[in-house]
Design an enzyme around this catalytic site. Structure first.
Site, PDB file in Angstrom:
ATOM      1  CD  GLU A 121      -5.314  31.243  23.774  1.00  0.00           C
ATOM      2  OE1 GLU A 121      -5.904  30.847  22.736  1.00  0.00           O
ATOM      3  OE2 GLU A 121      -5.927  31.604  24.803  1.00  0.00           O
ATOM      4  CG  ASN A 152      -4.309  31.513  28.110  1.00  0.00           C
ATOM      5  OD1 ASN A 152      -3.271  31.736  27.489  1.00  0.00           O
ATOM      6  ND2 ASN A 152      -5.420  31.078  27.527  1.00  0.00           N
ATOM      7  CD  GLU A 210      -9.322  30.028  27.288  1.00  0.00           C
ATOM      8  OE1 GLU A 210      -8.468  30.769  27.788  1.00  0.00           O
ATOM      9  OE2 GLU A 210      -9.840  30.240  26.178  1.00  0.00           O
ATOM     10  CE  LYS A 217      -8.036  34.206  26.705  1.00  0.00           C
ATOM     11  NZ  LYS A 217      -8.070  32.869  26.017  1.00  0.00           N
ATOM     12  CB  CYS A 228      -7.542  33.953  22.629  1.00  0.00           C
ATOM     13  SG  CYS A 228      -8.767  32.967  21.707  1.00  0.00           S
ATOM     14  CG  ASN A 285      -5.342  27.878  20.572  1.00  0.00           C
ATOM     15  OD1 ASN A 285      -4.984  26.864  19.977  1.00  0.00           O
ATOM     16  ND2 ASN A 285      -4.495  28.622  21.281  1.00  0.00           N
TER      17      ASN A 285
END
Lengths: 311, 311
Positions: free
Chosen positions: B47, B112, B148, B129, B174, B199
């Protein structure tokens, strides 16, 4: 009520094909007596705890099939279990075969059912197994048949939860544990403790490649579900060599962290106890915070009917 | 195309805050070169593979935030990656920050995102995502922020699958791995291989009770999902001490049995390879046989909107 409770998986060893209820109920009462002595407040018995796991056979005699079903709960033969639980002040989960009134013949007689009984001996909840595994019709070519859909209807009560024992409890049965939807349905209602009984062969003679993975495939989906839904699990086996088939033990308690915190070591009658704190679920329920982080609008296929082409 | 393929997790060690793309892309090309030498056909990068994991900071300078996003893919700095992949005949998954044209300021600049690139260097799929974790607004009281939702919009492409590399592939990113719905959405479409970059901090300074369970909570939901959906998983970390925060490695390949069949041993750049047979998914897809055994009508709460009171 307190939020800390000692729970137990009351694992049962094998039950013979024509054994009858009385000796089994006596063994269960003995486990309740041990539970009382060990400070247990709630006991989980196995799936289909009162009889042998008869769906491993294609039984053509209607009288024998009928003999595995309960027409009343409690009935004369199971009343001692309720009496003992009330006397000891212990609640319990019990799996049994529930007759549907009016059904006749040698198959499709009822449901694979579990009930929740509180420490006064009152039935406070019922669940009927939704994920009924195996073959819908007998197949004599198999070394080991698994004919649950031949004997049972699908459960029709959804995945209910019940406020009892100072918390919110749910029930599942055996194969339900392999489906993430079962756990999510209970998690979405805030379940804190889920009880599950099972009858799972240790080995699969028709699929021996799976044999080395049986224990892992028993525990893995439950560990993940406990973590992903922030709940305790007590899972209880009918274990040992029954009707020529060795049934796995591995009764267990799983924490909301997903850790297996207690695991049975025998394949016979065994009381596995663990002190749980229902509030320990909160850490994981907060972490996943469904209201903030789930995205139901993106999950459409999960409830799309087979009739619309969804496998 | 063949159904057997050597896949690789191309784990990356840390990337410094102001490092820029060129040295990172050079490291990735070097991993592709090693992949070529080791017979790899498909590589999964992490990612947000091109930059440091900047959501650990509240960055107020719009120019710096903008510097972590891609306005074109490939762009001048990422073109060498596509050129190398084409030259080596290797497909890849790449995670990066995707700018939304017209957005300005120091937050909510884009998605993302991950893309799937085939061995001709052609982008054949994109995923954004869905499960964006952390805090929607900065909270200076936390020892480690995770912002995020401050920087990214929710993904709006659902959970697509793509026919490529001789099979059906899906992508997740993730935190998606912790949600059973992510995997089920891909499994219901028949995904055979799911690529996932991540991550994930090794330690949670604001919740240290979780520290000992971090690796377990990384692997457990993926192992369960691989088994329950009958699919291969390649999961790739950005690892090591980055921006003062140690990121877990544990890049892995997980088989449709749920077994972790390969696991990275370092927290730096590392190519983890494994030969997979896409047809090995069939044993588990047959076992779970969604069309026969799933019960979508019983799963209603899973897609019930928050607006109807469902957490």
């Amino acid at each position: 009520m307190p939020r800390t409770i000692v729970v137990a998986a009351a694992q049962l060893g094998p039950i013979a094909r024509h054994e009858g209820r009385a000796p089994v109920v006596a063994r269960m009462v003995e486990l309740l007596r041990e539970a009382k002595a060990r400070g247990v407040g709630f006991v989980t018995f196995p799936e289909m705890a009162l009889t042998t796991f008869f769906p491993r056979w294609h039984i053509e005699d209607p009288a024998e099939v009928l003999s595995y079903f309960e027409t009343a709960m409690p009935g004369p033969e199971t009343q001692p279990l309720f009496d003992a639980a009330r006397a000891f002040g212990i609640g319990f989960y019990l799996g049994y075969c529930e007759m549907i009134p009016g059904r006749t013949g040698a198959h499709h007689l009822g449901y694979n059912t579990a009930i929740l009984v509180d420490p006064t001996g009152t039935i406070v909840g019922k669940y009927r197994k939704v994920h009924v595994p195996g073959n819908a019709t007998p197949d004599a070519s198999l070394k080991l048949q698994h004919l649950e859909p031949w004997y049972f209807d699908d459960g029709n009560l959804g995945f209910p939860t019940f406020e009892t024992m100072g918390g919110k409890l749910g029930m599942l049965i055996c194969n339900d544990r392999r489906w993430p939807e079962s756990w999510r349905m209970l998690g979405l209602q805030g379940a804190e403790l889920v009880c599950l009984g099972y009858n799972s062969p240790s080995l699969l003679p028709d699929n021996p490649k799976q044999n080395a993975l049986r224990k892992m495939h028993h525990l893995l989906p439950m560990q993940s579900a406990a973590y992903q839904n922030g709940l305790w699990i007590v899972a209880t086996a009918k274990a040992g060599l029954e009707g020529g088939c060795h049934m796995m033990g591995h009764s267990c308690v799983i924490a909301p962290s997903g850790e297996v915190v207690a695991l049975s070591a025998t394949d016979g009658d065994e009381l596995l106890t663990y002190k749980i704190d229902l509030d320990a679920t909160q850490e994981y329920k907060r972490f996943f915070d469904f209201a903030t982080y789930r995205r139901p609008a993106a999950y459409g296929l999960i409830t799309r009917p087979h009739s619309e082409g969804q496998p």
